[in-house]
Scaffold this motif. Structure first.
Motif, short mmCIF file in Angstrom:
data_model
loop_
_atom_site.label_atom_id
_atom_site.label_comp_id
_atom_site.label_asym_id
_atom_site.label_seq_id
_atom_site.Cartn_x
_atom_site.Cartn_y
_atom_site.Cartn_z
N PRO A 137 0.81 -1.23 0.00
CA PRO A 137 0.00 0.00 0.00
C PRO A 137 0.84 1.27 0.00
O PRO A 137 0.34 2.34 -0.31
CB PRO A 137 -0.81 -0.11 1.30
N GLN A 138 2.12 1.15 0.35
CA GLN A 138 3.03 2.29 0.32
C GLN A 138 3.73 2.41 -1.04
O GLN A 138 4.78 3.05 -1.14
CB GLN A 138 4.07 2.16 1.44
N ASN A 139 3.15 1.82 -2.06
CA ASN A 139 3.78 1.79 -3.38
C ASN A 139 4.14 3.19 -3.88
O ASN A 139 5.23 3.42 -4.39
CB ASN A 139 2.89 1.06 -4.39
N ILE A 140 3.21 4.11 -3.74
CA ILE A 140 3.44 5.44 -4.31
C ILE A 140 4.47 6.22 -3.49
O ILE A 140 5.16 7.10 -4.01
CB ILE A 140 2.12 6.22 -4.42
N VAL A 141 4.59 5.90 -2.19
CA VAL A 141 5.59 6.56 -1.35
C VAL A 141 6.98 6.05 -1.70
O VAL A 141 7.92 6.83 -1.91
CB VAL A 141 5.29 6.33 0.14
N ILE A 142 7.12 4.74 -1.78
CA ILE A 142 8.43 4.16 -2.06
C ILE A 142 8.86 4.44 -3.50
O ILE A 142 10.01 4.76 -3.78
CB ILE A 142 8.41 2.64 -1.80
N GLY A 143 7.92 4.33 -4.41
CA GLY A 143 8.25 4.48 -5.83
C GLY A 143 8.16 5.90 -6.34
O GLY A 143 8.45 6.15 -7.52
N GLY A 144 7.76 6.84 -5.48
CA GLY A 144 7.53 8.20 -5.95
C GLY A 144 8.78 8.97 -6.33
O GLY A 144 8.69 10.00 -7.03
N LEU A 145 9.94 8.50 -5.92
CA LEU A 145 11.17 9.24 -6.20
C LEU A 145 11.44 9.35 -7.70
O LEU A 145 11.91 10.38 -8.19
CB LEU A 145 12.35 8.57 -5.50
N ALA A 146 11.12 8.28 -8.43
CA ALA A 146 11.36 8.31 -9.88
C ALA A 146 10.53 9.39 -10.55
O ALA A 146 11.02 10.11 -11.44
CB ALA A 146 11.04 6.94 -10.49
N GLY A 147 9.29 9.53 -10.13
CA GLY A 147 8.44 10.56 -10.71
C GLY A 147 8.79 11.97 -10.28
O GLY A 147 8.40 12.95 -10.93
N ALA A 148 9.53 12.08 -9.16
CA ALA A 148 9.92 13.40 -8.65
C ALA A 148 11.25 13.87 -9.20
O ALA A 148 11.66 15.01 -8.94
CB ALA A 148 9.99 13.35 -7.13
N ALA A 149 11.92 13.06 -9.97
CA ALA A 149 13.29 13.35 -10.41
C ALA A 149 13.44 14.41 -11.51
O ALA A 149 14.53 14.97 -11.64
CB ALA A 149 13.96 12.06 -10.90
N PRO A 150 12.43 14.75 -12.32
CA PRO A 150 12.65 15.64 -13.46
C PRO A 150 13.37 16.96 -13.16
O PRO A 150 14.22 17.37 -13.97
CB PRO A 150 11.24 15.87 -14.00
N PRO A 151 13.09 17.68 -12.05
CA PRO A 151 13.87 18.91 -11.83
C PRO A 151 15.37 18.64 -11.71
O PRO A 151 16.18 19.44 -12.17
CB PRO A 151 13.31 19.45 -10.51
N LEU A 152 15.72 17.51 -11.11
CA LEU A 152 17.12 17.13 -11.01
C LEU A 152 17.70 16.81 -12.39
O LEU A 152 18.84 17.16 -12.69
CB LEU A 152 17.27 15.92 -10.09
#
Length: 245
Positions: A137-152
């Motif tokens: 159920p924490q899928n989006i928390v654990i996997g959210g880093l990939a989607g947050a990377a674009p500014p980097l």
């Protein structure tokens, strides 16, 4: 049968990818120092390369989610769910987009951006979609880093490999990437409450598809409290870029 362009275009999730590229471009602009010449070629080609990588990841998402897309009302119109495209076509399309993206970024931007972009592609398309989405159920928390990377990614397209940073001395080198990482943090914290709101609305679909989203496993009330918690946390992290240096 001739496959319409619209079917391939839908595979790329154009609205989501547009947001990804937009945040990458913001990272590019913020990476430019006052008085510094704008590296237009790297910025334009970097944006195109990031767009191609995000489109590739989206197509892989369609491929891996074919079974659940058929079951969910929100996704039943997708090309694989309707049969307008075959899995082999989607796979070839995704691989071509990904390969062109990596070649463009490595050749005309810099290898650091290509490496970060590839890691983000794998993180979203394979780790999140292929495993985490169905595992916790924490899928989006654990996997959210990939989607947050674009500014980097955008920042890296302008700055390249951080000055002075060597693999042998990661701890002591000046990164000069703190603002880029703060932008990543903001999007990372924004992602769970944004997605859980949708999951509450579509919880019956997720339950039917056997996807353990938070409201399916723990209920709506618990999920709302989590949305509130992350929203408060989001307000806190959005003021961090304005802190004194």
């Amino acid at each position: 049968m001739k496959v319409p362009f619209a079917a391939y275009w839908e595979l790329t999730k154009p609205r989501v990818v547009a947001l990804i590229v937009f945040t990458a471009i913001i990272g590019m602009f913020l990476a430019i120092e006052p008085g510094e010449a704008w590296p237009w070629e790297r910025m334009v080609l970097g944006a195109i390369g990031i767009w191609l990588a995000a489109a590739s990841a989206a197509a892989i998402n369609h491929l891996l989610d074919q079974r659940i897309d058929v079951l969910m009302a929100r996704t039943q119109h997708r090309p694989l769910a309707t049969g307008s495209l075959r899995p082999a076509q989607v796979l070839v399309f995704a691989v071509v987009l990904g390969a062109v993206s990596m070649a463009l970024l490595a050749w005309r931007v810099n290898g650091f951006t290509a490496g970060l972009t590839f890691a983000s592609l794998i993180g979203y398309a394979i780790i999140y979609t292929g495993y985490l989405k169905r595992a916790t159920p924490q899928n989006i928390v654990i996997g959210g880093l990939a989607g947050a990377a674009p500014p980097l990614l955008g920042w890296a397209a302008v700055k390249g490999w951080p000055a002075g940073l060597a693999f042998a001395d990661l701890a002591g080198a000046p990164l000069h990437y703190d603002h880029a990482l703060l932008l990543v943090l903001i999007i990372y914290v924004w992602t769970p409450p944004h997605f859980w709101a949708l999951a509450i609305f579509r919880r019956d679909d997720y339950a039917k598809a056997l996807i353990p989203m938070l409201p399916v496993v723990y209920g709506v009330t618990y999920t709302r409290w989590q949305v509130l918690f992350y929203t408060v946390l989001l307000v806190a992290v959005t003021v961090l870029p304005g802190r004194p240096r």
